[in-house]
Design a protein around this motif. Structure first.
Motif, PDB file in Angstrom:
ATOM      1  N   PHE A   1       3.131   1.298   0.260  1.00 55.64           N
ATOM      2  CA  PHE A   1       2.105   0.813  -0.666  1.00 55.64           C
ATOM      3  C   PHE A   1       0.809   1.615  -0.543  1.00 55.64           C
ATOM      4  CE2 PHE A   1      -0.789  -3.041  -1.758  1.00 55.64           C
ATOM      5  CZ  PHE A   1      -0.917  -2.606  -3.065  1.00 55.64           C
ATOM      6  N   TYR A   2       0.357   1.826   0.676  1.00 56.13           N
ATOM      7  CA  TYR A   2      -0.894   2.561   0.882  1.00 56.13           C
ATOM      8  C   TYR A   2      -0.784   3.991   0.359  1.00 56.13           C
ATOM      9  CZ  TYR A   2      -4.802   4.863   3.212  1.00 56.13           C
ATOM     10  OH  TYR A   2      -5.935   5.600   3.470  1.00 56.13           O
ATOM     11  N   ASP A   3       0.356   4.608   0.583  1.00 56.25           N
ATOM     12  CA  ASP A   3       0.562   5.987   0.146  1.00 56.25           C
ATOM     13  C   ASP A   3       0.451   6.098  -1.372  1.00 56.25           C
ATOM     14  OD1 ASP A   3       1.306   8.632   1.363  1.00 56.25           O
ATOM     15  OD2 ASP A   3       2.874   8.514  -0.163  1.00 56.25           O
ATOM     16  N   ARG A   4       1.040   5.136  -2.073  1.00 55.65           N
ATOM     17  CA  ARG A   4       0.967   5.158  -3.537  1.00 55.65           C
ATOM     18  C   ARG A   4      -0.429   4.760  -4.027  1.00 55.65           C
ATOM     19  NH1 ARG A   4       6.385   5.017  -6.043  1.00 55.65           N
ATOM     20  NH2 ARG A   4       5.400   4.413  -7.998  1.00 55.65           N
ATOM     21  N   LEU A   5      -1.110   3.879  -3.285  1.00 54.65           N
ATOM     22  CA  LEU A   5      -2.485   3.517  -3.649  1.00 54.65           C
ATOM     23  C   LEU A   5      -3.394   4.741  -3.628  1.00 54.65           C
ATOM     24  CD1 LEU A   5      -3.158   0.161  -1.726  1.00 54.65           C
ATOM     25  CD2 LEU A   5      -3.246   0.474  -4.204  1.00 54.65           C
ATOM     26  N   LYS A   6      -3.158   5.617  -2.654  1.00 50.84           N
ATOM     27  CA  LYS A   6      -4.007   6.795  -2.491  1.00 50.84           C
ATOM     28  C   LYS A   6      -3.687   7.897  -3.497  1.00 50.84           C
ATOM     29  CE  LYS A   6      -6.610   7.271   0.418  1.00 50.84           C
ATOM     30  NZ  LYS A   6      -8.059   6.945   0.472  1.00 50.84           N
ATOM     31  N   SER A   7      -2.490   7.880  -4.041  1.00 52.20           N
ATOM     32  CA  SER A   7      -2.078   8.990  -4.906  1.00 52.20           C
ATOM     33  C   SER A   7      -2.008   8.637  -6.390  1.00 52.20           C
ATOM     34  CB  SER A   7      -0.713   9.522  -4.453  1.00 52.20           C
ATOM     35  OG  SER A   7       0.275   8.507  -4.531  1.00 52.20           O
ATOM     36  N   GLU A   8      -2.177   7.348  -6.731  1.00 47.21           N
ATOM     37  CA  GLU A   8      -2.063   6.938  -8.127  1.00 47.21           C
ATOM     38  C   GLU A   8      -3.177   5.978  -8.532  1.00 47.21           C
ATOM     39  OE1 GLU A   8       2.002   6.060  -9.733  1.00 47.21           O
ATOM     40  OE2 GLU A   8       2.489   5.947  -7.603  1.00 47.21           O
ATOM     41  N   ASP A   9      -3.395   5.886  -9.826  1.00 51.87           N
ATOM     42  CA  ASP A   9      -4.307   4.894 -10.389  1.00 51.87           C
ATOM     43  C   ASP A   9      -3.509   3.608 -10.602  1.00 51.87           C
ATOM     44  OD1 ASP A   9      -6.144   3.368 -11.725  1.00 51.87           O
ATOM     45  OD2 ASP A   9      -6.099   4.549 -13.582  1.00 51.87           O
ATOM     46  N   TRP A  10      -3.891   2.544  -9.896  1.00 52.40           N
ATOM     47  CA  TRP A  10      -3.115   1.306  -9.954  1.00 52.40           C
ATOM     48  C   TRP A  10      -3.583   0.334 -11.032  1.00 52.40           C
ATOM     49  CZ3 TRP A  10       0.915  -1.181  -7.131  1.00 52.40           C
ATOM     50  CH2 TRP A  10       1.679  -0.276  -6.370  1.00 52.40           C
ATOM     51  N   LEU A  11      -4.620   0.662 -11.739  1.00 56.55           N
ATOM     52  CA  LEU A  11      -5.105  -0.235 -12.778  1.00 56.55           C
ATOM     53  C   LEU A  11      -4.040  -0.514 -13.848  1.00 56.55           C
ATOM     54  CD1 LEU A  11      -7.620  -1.857 -13.392  1.00 56.55           C
ATOM     55  CD2 LEU A  11      -8.466   0.060 -14.769  1.00 56.55           C
ATOM     56  N   PRO A  12      -3.327   0.510 -14.342  1.00 56.67           N
ATOM     57  CA  PRO A  12      -2.262   0.239 -15.328  1.00 56.67           C
ATOM     58  C   PRO A  12      -1.143  -0.642 -14.770  1.00 56.67           C
ATOM     59  CG  PRO A  12      -2.864   2.558 -15.351  1.00 56.67           C
ATOM     60  CD  PRO A  12      -3.517   1.955 -14.141  1.00 56.67           C
ATOM     61  N   TYR A  13      -0.868  -0.524 -13.470  1.00 59.06           N
ATOM     62  CA  TYR A  13       0.158  -1.371 -12.853  1.00 59.06           C
ATOM     63  C   TYR A  13      -0.286  -2.830 -12.841  1.00 59.06           C
ATOM     64  CZ  TYR A  13       2.444   2.860 -11.021  1.00 59.06           C
ATOM     65  OH  TYR A  13       3.088   4.061 -10.888  1.00 59.06           O
ATOM     66  N   TYR A  14      -1.509  -3.062 -12.372  1.00 64.12           N
ATOM     67  CA  TYR A  14      -2.011  -4.430 -12.290  1.00 64.12           C
ATOM     68  C   TYR A  14      -2.119  -5.078 -13.671  1.00 64.12           C
ATOM     69  CZ  TYR A  14      -3.220  -3.910  -7.333  1.00 64.12           C
ATOM     70  OH  TYR A  14      -3.166  -3.737  -5.972  1.00 64.12           O
ATOM     71  N   ARG A  15      -2.499  -4.303 -14.661  1.00 64.40           N
ATOM     72  CA  ARG A  15      -2.657  -4.835 -16.019  1.00 64.40           C
ATOM     73  C   ARG A  15      -1.325  -5.028 -16.742  1.00 64.40           C
ATOM     74  NH1 ARG A  15      -7.710  -1.089 -18.190  1.00 64.40           N
ATOM     75  NH2 ARG A  15      -9.405  -2.337 -17.289  1.00 64.40           N
TER      76      ARG A  15
END
Length: 238
Positions: free
Chosen positions: A132-146
């Protein structure tokens, strides 16, 4: 929605004490003071663990864990941006990950996400273990959360498997090194505290300081979250 039962969560109670003496006093009863005729003696017995059925903290542990809780709940300086802070997560999985985002960014908790999905149009199935942390650092998670974008397995994840082609990809991430054990199968070794996470569903426990949570989400065939409490100090990176 899951309430994460981490050490940090249980240590919130320490905020009610001004110092270690107050903490020890909370473990004593009026009968203790009456019997020993001395609060100092009663505190010494409490510190040795005689007045508590659970864990009794040493003075060093008390102040260390109190500081960790204060830093988490009342950060003076943020070295991270909390993507989920002002967003209403669109799915069950995103709600669960939003709960864990801050602890993962602070490197207190390290979450591995297992997802398995079936793509109807292409008629194939794929799965992955995601740091999870690795993907948090490499991607924009706003589209995922929305809910504008679905979290998908990637070949660069901690572990990826394409069921139709039978191809497996294993990758080292910011938190883990994948290991293939001839008896225990696929394991993930945390590079910070060297603890091993077992993902075998038949295993009694996923590992030391690790919990396993099943999440039901209509977008995936199977979702499991492995939450590992990191037991060593980590230097923050970008």
């Amino acid at each position: 929605m899951t309430v994460i039962g981490t050490q940090i969560d249980s240590d919130r109670r320490l905020l009610s004490f001004q110092n270690y003496e107050e903490y020890l006093d909370s473990l004593m009863t009026p009968a203790d003071i009456c019997y020993f005729k001395s609060s100092k003696t009663a505190r010494q017995l409490a510190e040795l663990g005689y007045r508590c059925t659970g864990e009794t903290l040493s003075e060093e542990s008390f102040y260390r864990r109190l500081q960790i809780v204060r830093d988490l709940l009342f950060p003076v300086h943020r070295h991270y941006e909390l993507t989920s802070e002002f967003v209403s997560p669109a799915s069950t999985l995103m709600k669960e990950l939003a709960l864990r985002e801050r602890a993962n960014r602070l490197r207190i908790l390290s979450t591995i996400i297992f997802i398995r999905r079936f793509i109807t149009k292409l008629q194939f199935e794929e799965s992955a273990y995601i740091d999870f942390y690795d993907r948090l650092k490499s991607e924009d998670w706003l589209p995922y959360y929305r809910g504008e974008k679905k979290l998908s397995p990637l070949k660069r994840d901690l572990a990826y498997y394409h069921w139709r082609m039978g191809k497996t990809y294993l990758n080292e991430t910011r938190n883990y090194v994948p290991i293939i054990d001839p008896k225990r199968g696929l394991l993930f070794k945390n590079i910070h505290d060297r603890q091993v996470i077992t993902v075998d569903p038949t295993a009694i426990s996923p590992g030391v300081q690790t919990t396993r949570v099943r999440v039901h989400c209509p977008f995936y065939e199977h979702v499991i979250l492995y939450d590992h409490v990191i037991r060593s100090k980590i230097t923050y990176d970008n």
